[in-house]
Write a protein that holds these residues in place. Structure first.
Motif, PDB file in Angstrom:
ATOM      1  N   THR A   1      48.187  17.056  32.984  1.00 27.10           N
ATOM      2  CA  THR A   1      48.509  15.911  32.249  1.00 27.10           C
ATOM      3  C   THR A   1      48.481  15.796  30.898  1.00 27.10           C
ATOM      4  O   THR A   1      47.747  16.699  30.246  1.00 27.10           O
ATOM      5  CB  THR A   1      47.483  14.577  33.034  1.00 27.10           C
ATOM      6  N   GLN A   2      49.168  14.641  30.364  1.00 22.07           N
ATOM      7  CA  GLN A   2      49.084  14.723  28.911  1.00 22.07           C
ATOM      8  C   GLN A   2      47.888  14.270  28.406  1.00 22.07           C
ATOM      9  O   GLN A   2      47.629  14.803  27.385  1.00 22.07           O
ATOM     10  CB  GLN A   2      50.210  13.622  28.501  1.00 22.07           C
ATOM     11  N   THR A   3      47.148  13.479  29.174  1.00 23.32           N
ATOM     12  CA  THR A   3      45.700  13.255  28.693  1.00 23.32           C
ATOM     13  C   THR A   3      44.553  14.306  28.389  1.00 23.32           C
ATOM     14  O   THR A   3      44.011  14.777  27.771  1.00 23.32           O
ATOM     15  CB  THR A   3      45.055  11.818  29.685  1.00 23.32           C
ATOM     16  N   TYR A   4      44.983  15.370  29.752  1.00 22.59           N
ATOM     17  CA  TYR A   4      44.180  16.491  29.548  1.00 22.59           C
ATOM     18  C   TYR A   4      44.713  17.572  28.568  1.00 22.59           C
ATOM     19  O   TYR A   4      43.809  17.888  28.046  1.00 22.59           O
ATOM     20  CB  TYR A   4      44.440  17.277  30.992  1.00 22.59           C
ATOM     21  N   PHE A   5      45.750  17.556  28.301  1.00 23.83           N
ATOM     22  CA  PHE A   5      46.170  18.305  27.212  1.00 23.83           C
ATOM     23  C   PHE A   5      45.750  17.976  25.731  1.00 23.83           C
ATOM     24  O   PHE A   5      45.090  18.840  24.958  1.00 23.83           O
ATOM     25  CB  PHE A   5      47.712  18.322  27.116  1.00 23.83           C
ATOM     26  N   SER A   6      45.703  16.693  25.431  1.00 21.57           N
ATOM     27  CA  SER A   6      44.893  16.292  24.336  1.00 21.57           C
ATOM     28  C   SER A   6      43.460  16.309  24.435  1.00 21.57           C
ATOM     29  O   SER A   6      43.025  16.647  23.301  1.00 21.57           O
ATOM     30  CB  SER A   6      45.436  14.646  24.261  1.00 21.57           C
TER      31      SER A   6
ATOM     32  N   HIS B   1      52.911  31.510  33.596  1.00 22.43           N
ATOM     33  CA  HIS B   1      53.063  30.355  34.603  1.00 22.43           C
ATOM     34  C   HIS B   1      53.074  29.071  33.790  1.00 22.43           C
ATOM     35  O   HIS B   1      53.543  28.061  33.854  1.00 22.43           O
ATOM     36  CB  HIS B   1      52.084  30.187  35.793  1.00 22.43           C
ATOM     37  N   MET B   2      52.074  29.014  32.887  1.00 18.16           N
ATOM     38  CA  MET B   2      51.529  27.807  32.106  1.00 18.16           C
ATOM     39  C   MET B   2      52.692  27.366  31.046  1.00 18.16           C
ATOM     40  O   MET B   2      53.260  26.432  31.036  1.00 18.16           O
ATOM     41  CB  MET B   2      50.462  27.812  31.366  1.00 18.16           C
ATOM     42  N   LYS B   3      53.443  28.565  30.612  1.00 16.57           N
ATOM     43  CA  LYS B   3      54.397  28.252  29.534  1.00 16.57           C
ATOM     44  C   LYS B   3      55.589  27.771  30.181  1.00 16.57           C
ATOM     45  O   LYS B   3      56.460  27.080  29.849  1.00 16.57           O
ATOM     46  CB  LYS B   3      54.728  29.901  28.871  1.00 16.57           C
TER      47      LYS B   3
ATOM     48  N   HIS C   1      55.933  23.308  30.242  1.00 18.38           N
ATOM     49  CA  HIS C   1      56.582  23.342  28.923  1.00 18.38           C
ATOM     50  C   HIS C   1      56.730  21.979  28.556  1.00 18.38           C
ATOM     51  O   HIS C   1      56.635  21.521  27.201  1.00 18.38           O
ATOM     52  CB  HIS C   1      57.806  24.087  28.661  1.00 18.38           C
ATOM     53  N   HIS C   2      56.890  20.817  29.710  1.00 15.97           N
ATOM     54  CA  HIS C   2      57.393  19.494  29.345  1.00 15.97           C
ATOM     55  C   HIS C   2      56.081  18.863  28.712  1.00 15.97           C
ATOM     56  O   HIS C   2      56.216  17.714  28.112  1.00 15.97           O
ATOM     57  CB  HIS C   2      57.862  18.758  30.234  1.00 15.97           C
ATOM     58  N   ILE C   3      54.868  19.515  29.056  1.00 13.31           N
ATOM     59  CA  ILE C   3      53.695  18.686  28.540  1.00 13.31           C
ATOM     60  C   ILE C   3      53.166  18.938  27.384  1.00 13.31           C
ATOM     61  O   ILE C   3      52.734  18.225  26.448  1.00 13.31           O
ATOM     62  CB  ILE C   3      52.622  18.915  29.635  1.00 13.31           C
ATOM     63  N   GLY C   4      53.421  20.236  26.840  1.00  9.07           N
ATOM     64  CA  GLY C   4      53.010  20.613  25.632  1.00  9.07           C
ATOM     65  C   GLY C   4      53.124  22.135  25.401  1.00  9.07           C
ATOM     66  O   GLY C   4      52.324  22.875  26.326  1.00  9.07           O
TER      67      GLY C   4
ATOM     68  N   GLY D   1      51.312  25.508  24.779  1.00 15.47           N
ATOM     69  CA  GLY D   1      49.740  25.969  24.984  1.00 15.47           C
ATOM     70  C   GLY D   1      48.922  25.098  25.710  1.00 15.47           C
ATOM     71  O   GLY D   1      47.861  25.252  25.963  1.00 15.47           O
ATOM     72  N   VAL D   2      49.702  24.499  26.603  1.00 14.85           N
ATOM     73  CA  VAL D   2      48.907  23.490  27.481  1.00 14.85           C
ATOM     74  C   VAL D   2      48.265  24.522  28.549  1.00 14.85           C
ATOM     75  O   VAL D   2      48.575  25.638  28.985  1.00 14.85           O
ATOM     76  CB  VAL D   2      49.771  22.538  28.458  1.00 14.85           C
ATOM     77  N   VAL D   3      46.824  23.848  28.961  1.00 17.62           N
ATOM     78  CA  VAL D   3      46.161  24.561  30.242  1.00 17.62           C
ATOM     79  C   VAL D   3      46.338  24.077  31.518  1.00 17.62           C
ATOM     80  O   VAL D   3      46.491  22.902  31.358  1.00 17.62           O
ATOM     81  CB  VAL D   3      44.612  24.687  29.431  1.00 17.62           C
ATOM     82  N   CYS D   4      46.282  24.823  32.510  1.00 19.34           N
ATOM     83  CA  CYS D   4      46.698  24.010  33.796  1.00 19.34           C
ATOM     84  C   CYS D   4      45.676  23.289  34.309  1.00 19.34           C
ATOM     85  O   CYS D   4      46.124  22.158  34.867  1.00 19.34           O
ATOM     86  CB  CYS D   4      47.228  25.739  34.617  1.00 19.34           C
ATOM     87  N   GLY D   5      44.411  23.682  34.508  1.00 17.55           N
ATOM     88  CA  GLY D   5      43.465  22.848  35.011  1.00 17.55           C
ATOM     89  C   GLY D   5      43.278  22.988  36.512  1.00 17.55           C
ATOM     90  O   GLY D   5      42.361  22.112  36.999  1.00 17.55           O
ATOM     91  N   LEU D   6      44.145  23.252  37.282  1.00 16.25           N
ATOM     92  CA  LEU D   6      44.178  23.209  38.604  1.00 16.25           C
ATOM     93  C   LEU D   6      43.120  24.092  39.326  1.00 16.25           C
ATOM     94  O   LEU D   6      42.319  23.684  40.218  1.00 16.25           O
ATOM     95  CB  LEU D   6      45.471  23.747  39.423  1.00 16.25           C
ATOM     96  N   CYS D   7      42.774  25.161  38.614  1.00 14.97           N
ATOM     97  CA  CYS D   7      41.547  25.971  38.987  1.00 14.97           C
ATOM     98  C   CYS D   7      40.245  25.162  38.741  1.00 14.97           C
ATOM     99  O   CYS D   7      39.250  25.403  39.380  1.00 14.97           O
ATOM    100  CB  CYS D   7      41.681  27.408  38.593  1.00 14.97           C
TER     101      CYS D   7
END
Ligand code: SF4
Ligand code: SF4
Length: 237
Positions: free
Chosen positions: A71-76, A212-214, A218-221, A223-229
């Motif tokens: 999510t955007q909030t996780y990214f930030s 995969h993250m790239k 991409h729409h989230i930002g 270098g975003v990290v996935c977080g699902l694991c």
């Protein structure tokens, strides 16, 4: 060639960890750990004998918003926590150096050029954390804190201060769990159980994860990290 940095004065042999612990707590660190790094080759620890690990627990509220993608909030949040860790690391470094102990603060998140691993940092924070006894490495190759699971970010200060060190953890605590293996959308996690010294690329494929993250987020930002694991892990939930 990197040499050992070892100029400890004899009168400083009885170093008190409490002052660093108090400082870190006053700066909102969740926990800190102390490790003897001398089991690692000198270049892997920049010649410093000891490491201080800074742990910040991530927000459950923000992690719990992650369902099928970051999510955007996780990214930030991820970036805000990295800034806090860098600030705490710097303050610990200044404290140690004021007492005559040369030290190096490793950035919370920074990749460097390494011919053996292009997705690694200047020092592996999770190696210091494991040697401090704060947790183990999961099948996901994430650091799994004894209490908070992978819901943490880490920083490190390398130092020659003669800190009292913790007892290293050398075996996985994952047991039969494979939640992260099945949750990974990039099929990047091999599923092996970690043991001390196992190279990261035998646990997971950092290139597939990064690609995969790239491509997918991409729409989230950038270098975003996935977080699902992270959110799939039962430890610390
Ligand atoms: S961050 Fe995402 S893509 Fe990478 S290993 Fe974890 S679940 Fe897989
Ligand atoms: S999800 Fe399960 S296998 Fe993966 S790191 Fe957590 S405990 Fe280990």
């Amino acid at each position: 060639m990197i040499k050992e940095i070892n100029n400890i004065q004899p009168e400083h042999k009885n170093f008190d960890n409490n002052a660093i612990q108090k400082l870190a707590k006053s700066l909102d660190a969740t926990e800190i750990g102390f490790a003897d790094l001398s089991v690692l080759p000198a270049p892997k620890r920049m010649g410093y004998a000891n490491g201080i690990t800074i742990v910040i627990k991530l927000s459950d509220g923000i992690l719990n918003q992650i369902d099928t993608e970051p999510t955007q909030t996780y990214f930030s949040h991820y970036r805000s926590v990295n800034r806090l860790i860098d600030d705490i690391s710097l303050r610990i470094l200044l404290f140690l150096e004021a007492q005559g102990y040369p030290s190096v603060a490793i950035p919370a998140s920074q990749s460097v050029t390494d011919p053996e691993d292009s997705f690694t940092g200047a020092f592996q924070h999770k190696t210091g954390a494991v040697l401090s006894g704060l947790g183990w490495i999961g099948r996901s190759a994430l650091f799994i804190h004894n209490s908070y699971g992978p819901r943490v970010r880490l920083g490190t200060v390398l130092t020659n201060a003669p800190v009292k060190v913790g007892t290293p953890i050398t075996a996985s605590g994952c047991g039969a769990c494979r939640n992260c293996v099945t949750a990974c959308p990039a099929i990047a996690i091999e599923g092996r159980l970690w043991e001390f010294g196992l190279p990261r690329n035998e646990l997971y494929d950092a290139f597939s994860c990064s690609q995969h993250m790239k491509e997918a987020y991409h729409h989230i930002g950038r270098g975003v990290v996935c977080g699902l694991c992270v959110v799939a892990c039962p430890v610390g939930k």
